[in-house]
Motif scaffolding. Structure first.
Motif, PDB file in Angstrom:
ATOM      1  N   CYS A 148     -45.355 -53.116   7.747  1.00 63.57           N
ATOM      2  CA  CYS A 148     -45.877 -52.693   6.449  1.00 63.57           C
ATOM      3  C   CYS A 148     -45.089 -53.361   5.325  1.00 63.57           C
ATOM      4  O   CYS A 148     -43.861 -53.351   5.342  1.00 63.57           O
ATOM      5  CB  CYS A 148     -45.799 -51.177   6.309  1.00 63.57           C
ATOM      6  SG  CYS A 148     -46.253 -50.588   4.648  1.00 63.57           S
ATOM      7  N   HIS A 165     -44.678 -52.298   2.468  1.00 63.70           N
ATOM      8  CA  HIS A 165     -44.082 -51.306   1.568  1.00 63.70           C
ATOM      9  C   HIS A 165     -42.959 -50.524   2.255  1.00 63.70           C
ATOM     10  O   HIS A 165     -41.836 -50.507   1.782  1.00 63.70           O
ATOM     11  CB  HIS A 165     -45.139 -50.331   1.048  1.00 63.70           C
ATOM     12  CG  HIS A 165     -44.595 -49.294   0.135  1.00 63.70           C
ATOM     13  ND1 HIS A 165     -44.228 -49.568  -1.161  1.00 63.70           N
ATOM     14  CD2 HIS A 165     -44.312 -47.984   0.331  1.00 63.70           C
ATOM     15  CE1 HIS A 165     -43.759 -48.470  -1.710  1.00 63.70           C
ATOM     16  NE2 HIS A 165     -43.802 -47.486  -0.835  1.00 63.70           N
ATOM     17  N   CYS A 166     -43.280 -49.894   3.374  1.00 64.38           N
ATOM     18  CA  CYS A 166     -42.267 -49.045   4.028  1.00 64.38           C
ATOM     19  C   CYS A 166     -41.543 -49.756   5.167  1.00 64.38           C
ATOM     20  O   CYS A 166     -40.530 -49.257   5.654  1.00 64.38           O
ATOM     21  CB  CYS A 166     -42.898 -47.747   4.537  1.00 64.38           C
ATOM     22  SG  CYS A 166     -44.002 -47.941   5.957  1.00 64.38           S
ATOM     23  N   SER A 171     -42.567 -50.163   8.195  1.00 65.07           N
ATOM     24  CA  SER A 171     -42.949 -49.615   9.497  1.00 65.07           C
ATOM     25  C   SER A 171     -43.576 -50.705  10.363  1.00 65.07           C
ATOM     26  O   SER A 171     -44.419 -51.465   9.899  1.00 65.07           O
ATOM     27  CB  SER A 171     -43.943 -48.471   9.287  1.00 65.07           C
ATOM     28  OG  SER A 171     -44.402 -47.980  10.512  1.00 65.07           O
ATOM     29  N   ASP A 190     -48.796 -45.311   8.238  1.00 61.98           N
ATOM     30  CA  ASP A 190     -47.679 -44.391   8.014  1.00 61.98           C
ATOM     31  C   ASP A 190     -47.560 -43.973   6.546  1.00 61.98           C
ATOM     32  O   ASP A 190     -47.596 -42.800   6.225  1.00 61.98           O
ATOM     33  CB  ASP A 190     -46.364 -45.009   8.488  1.00 61.98           C
ATOM     34  CG  ASP A 190     -46.274 -45.105  10.002  1.00 61.98           C
ATOM     35  OD1 ASP A 190     -47.085 -44.462  10.693  1.00 61.98           O
ATOM     36  OD2 ASP A 190     -45.386 -45.822  10.492  1.00 61.98           O
ATOM     37  N   CYS A 191     -47.408 -44.958   5.647  1.00 60.51           N
ATOM     38  CA  CYS A 191     -47.208 -44.625   4.230  1.00 60.51           C
ATOM     39  C   CYS A 191     -48.499 -44.711   3.411  1.00 60.51           C
ATOM     40  O   CYS A 191     -48.565 -44.175   2.315  1.00 60.51           O
ATOM     41  CB  CYS A 191     -46.152 -45.533   3.611  1.00 60.51           C
ATOM     42  SG  CYS A 191     -46.669 -47.252   3.367  1.00 60.51           S
ATOM     43  N   SER A 238     -40.203 -53.692  -0.654  1.00 57.36           N
ATOM     44  CA  SER A 238     -40.158 -52.429   0.082  1.00 57.36           C
ATOM     45  C   SER A 238     -39.563 -51.329  -0.780  1.00 57.36           C
ATOM     46  O   SER A 238     -38.873 -51.581  -1.780  1.00 57.36           O
ATOM     47  CB  SER A 238     -39.330 -52.595   1.350  1.00 57.36           C
ATOM     48  OG  SER A 238     -37.962 -52.801   1.036  1.00 57.36           O
ATOM     49  N   ALA A 239     -39.809 -50.105  -0.361  1.00 53.34           N
ATOM     50  CA  ALA A 239     -39.210 -48.962  -1.042  1.00 53.34           C
ATOM     51  C   ALA A 239     -37.684 -49.061  -0.986  1.00 53.34           C
ATOM     52  O   ALA A 239     -36.996 -48.739  -1.957  1.00 53.34           O
ATOM     53  CB  ALA A 239     -39.703 -47.663  -0.408  1.00 53.34           C
ATOM     54  N   GLU A 240     -37.147 -49.551   0.142  1.00 50.40           N
ATOM     55  CA  GLU A 240     -35.692 -49.739   0.266  1.00 50.40           C
ATOM     56  C   GLU A 240     -35.188 -50.773  -0.734  1.00 50.40           C
ATOM     57  O   GLU A 240     -34.126 -50.611  -1.329  1.00 50.40           O
ATOM     58  CB  GLU A 240     -35.316 -50.166   1.694  1.00 50.40           C
ATOM     59  CG  GLU A 240     -35.391 -49.067   2.706  1.00 50.40           C
ATOM     60  CD  GLU A 240     -34.327 -47.994   2.509  1.00 50.40           C
ATOM     61  OE1 GLU A 240     -33.198 -48.300   2.072  1.00 50.40           O
ATOM     62  OE2 GLU A 240     -34.643 -46.828   2.791  1.00 50.40           O
TER      63      GLU A 240
END
Length: 162
Positions: A25, A27-28, A30, A45-46, A79-81
């Motif tokens: 993903c 973004h997340c 995954s 997932d997200c 990514s969110a991270e």
């Protein structure tokens, strides 16, 4: 009858045997073992990011910040991270030059050229995995390893901060 062959996949740019790839993903981060249908590439997932494909040794591990950058060196996703790590919102980073977020750890011009070249080669489809040392812009004394390689579709550079 439905075909079991994937619709979309990265094609190696050389005659070498291709490295195994994985979908993840944007973004997340995954990872999924299922090949998404072309019309259903949103992360299950997200439900925020598109699924991207990259070589298995490049795909981000859990909690590794990453960015997706095009050949003009513009950030296309992070990514969110990465948002947390770089203290920047997605809306403030997307479509901005990656050089506003990351810079080579060495201040020499040759390092800046290698940084840009690594991203441009990956975004153009060169499947060689490159490793660089970078730091966040305006943060001194912090150095981190970064791996750079191709991902897609659409073809882009994946920058994973280690």
């Amino acid at each position: 009858m439905a075909s079991a062959r994937p619709f979309l996949r990265l094609v190696p740019s050389t005659a070498e045997e291709a490295r195994p790839s994985q979908w993840f993903c944007g973004h997340c981060g995954s990872v999924t073992n299922e090949i998404p249908a072309p019309v259903a590439r949103v992360c299950g997932d997200c439900e925020l990011g598109l699924l991207m494909e990259a070589s298995a040794d490049l795909v981000p591990q859990p909690r590794e910040p990453f960015l997706i950058v095009d050949k003009s060196l513009s950030v296309r996703a992070l990514s969110a991270e990465a948002q947390r790590f770089l203290a920047v919102g997605e809306g403030d980073a997307v479509e901005r030059p990656v050089t506003e977020l990351l810079t080579p750890a060495d201040a020499e011009a040759a390092s800046a050229d290698a940084f840009a070249a690594a991203i441009m080669h990956a975004a153009a489809g060169d499947d060689e995995l490159r490793r660089l040392t970078v730091r966040p812009v305006n943060v001194f004394g912090v150095r981190m390893a970064m791996r750079v390689g191709v991902c897609g579709p659409p073809r882009a550079a994946l920058l994973v901060l280690e």
